[in-house]
Design a protein around this motif. Structure first.
Motif, PDB file in Angstrom:
ATOM      1  N   LEU A  74       0.845  -1.192   0.000  1.00 19.04           N
ATOM      2  CA  LEU A  74       0.000   0.000   0.000  1.00 19.04           C
ATOM      3  C   LEU A  74       0.881   1.242   0.000  1.00 19.04           C
ATOM      4  O   LEU A  74       1.635   1.482   0.941  1.00 19.04           O
ATOM      5  N   ILE A  76       0.502   5.066   0.299  1.00 21.43           N
ATOM      6  CA  ILE A  76      -0.559   5.980   0.714  1.00 21.43           C
ATOM      7  C   ILE A  76       0.012   7.317   1.159  1.00 21.43           C
ATOM      8  O   ILE A  76       0.957   7.376   1.952  1.00 21.43           O
ATOM      9  N   CYS A  77      -0.552   8.385   0.635  1.00 19.02           N
ATOM     10  CA  CYS A  77      -0.147   9.718   1.062  1.00 19.02           C
ATOM     11  C   CYS A  77      -0.619   9.924   2.500  1.00 19.02           C
ATOM     12  O   CYS A  77      -1.781   9.672   2.822  1.00 19.02           O
ATOM     13  N   VAL A 186      -2.948   5.143  -3.063  1.00 20.96           N
ATOM     14  CA  VAL A 186      -4.055   5.993  -2.621  1.00 20.96           C
ATOM     15  C   VAL A 186      -3.517   7.392  -2.346  1.00 20.96           C
ATOM     16  O   VAL A 186      -2.539   7.559  -1.606  1.00 20.96           O
ATOM     17  N   VAL A 217     -10.125   8.712   2.950  1.00 19.63           N
ATOM     18  CA  VAL A 217      -8.939   7.897   2.697  1.00 19.63           C
ATOM     19  C   VAL A 217      -9.035   6.551   3.403  1.00 19.63           C
ATOM     20  O   VAL A 217      -8.811   5.492   2.798  1.00 19.63           O
ATOM     21  N   GLU A 218      -9.379   6.562   4.695  1.00 19.86           N
ATOM     22  CA  GLU A 218      -9.401   5.311   5.447  1.00 19.86           C
ATOM     23  C   GLU A 218     -10.483   4.362   4.938  1.00 19.86           C
ATOM     24  O   GLU A 218     -10.300   3.141   4.910  1.00 19.86           O
ATOM     25  N   VAL A 221      -9.230   2.765   1.553  1.00 19.19           N
ATOM     26  CA  VAL A 221      -8.205   1.735   1.717  1.00 19.19           C
ATOM     27  C   VAL A 221      -8.815   0.431   2.222  1.00 19.19           C
ATOM     28  O   VAL A 221      -8.535  -0.654   1.696  1.00 19.19           O
TER      29      VAL A 221
END
Length: 234
Positions: A74, A76-77, A186, A217-218, A221
């Motif tokens: 993953l 992810i920013c 993401v 975002v959460e 994901v």
């Protein structure tokens, strides 16, 4: 009860922190059954034989699990606030291979070298706690925070997908195919910039839609990982 110890043989001698949590918080007593996780697929099934600090567990059976496929990376920013901690707990429960925290043009979080090191240590401990809670024998690897460009250049997964709000994005299920390694990218709350999307596509990532609604975002994901895992079982 589950505890974490990276190395153990016939006995597991726990760290001060793990001992305190087992004996003082969980109130384990001599003779209680305890599982020891090492984060690499090994689980020691044993019993507490010494309830002092350090606590000692006698291992009666050792189980070794095989890491499931696909192995998911993953990228992810990093979201602001405590969102990332909560996210790490959830994705550790679901299961994945590693997490690459990213800094992009629109990422609001700023990290220097010292802060990055402290954050990485904290993030790993968060994942350890989630492993114990969920009985997941595999601890995700938390990579050092890096730029989006560095992540793209280093990524060599069989299947690369990016959660995208672009109109031409394909449904997630339509982009999935049998793969040993999957990279899921993401972006930040403000999404990737047009220039970043150009870089992402150049590096072979497929733009995928997670539905018509705009997800946090959460949520994005957790949804994506769940679909990838479910698809791998078909």
């Amino acid at each position: 009860m589950n505890v974490f110890e990276r190395s153990f043989g016939e006995q597991a001698r726990l760290s001060r922190e793990e001992s305190h949590h087992l004996v003082r918080v969980l109130r384990a007593r001599v003779g209680d059954a305890v599982n020891v996780l090492n984060g690499e697929g090994a689980v020691g099934v044993g019993r507490l034989i010494d309830a002092s600090i350090p606590a000692i567990i006698r291992i009666e059976e050792r189980k070794q699990y095989t890491r499931p496929e696909p192995q998911i990376t993953l990228g992810i920013c990093i979201p602001k606030g405590k969102t990332f901690d909560s996210l790490l707990k959830k994705i550790t429960e679901i299961g994945l291979f590693d997490v690459c925290p990213l800094l992009s043009e629109r990422t609001e979080v700023k990290l220097d070298a010292e802060t990055s090191a402290k954050k990485a240590e904290h993030w790993e401990q968060t994942c350890i706690e989630a492993c114990k809670q969920s009985s997941n024998p595999f601890l995700p690897k938390i990579q050092k925070p890096s730029t989006l460009q560095s992540f793209l250049e280093a990524c060599d997964a069989d299947l690369k997908i990016v959660a995208s709000l672009e109109p031409a994005s394909q449904p997630l299920l339509a982009t999935l195919r049998p793969s040993k390694r999957v990279a899921m990218l993401v972006g930040p709350e403000g999404d990737f910039s047009p220039a970043e999307y150009s870089q992402i596509r150049t590096c072979g990532f497929l733009a995928t839609s997670l539905g018509r609604n705009v997800l946090r975002v959460e949520t994005a994901v957790v949804y994506a990982l769940s679909v990838i895992h479910a698809a791998s079982l078909r």
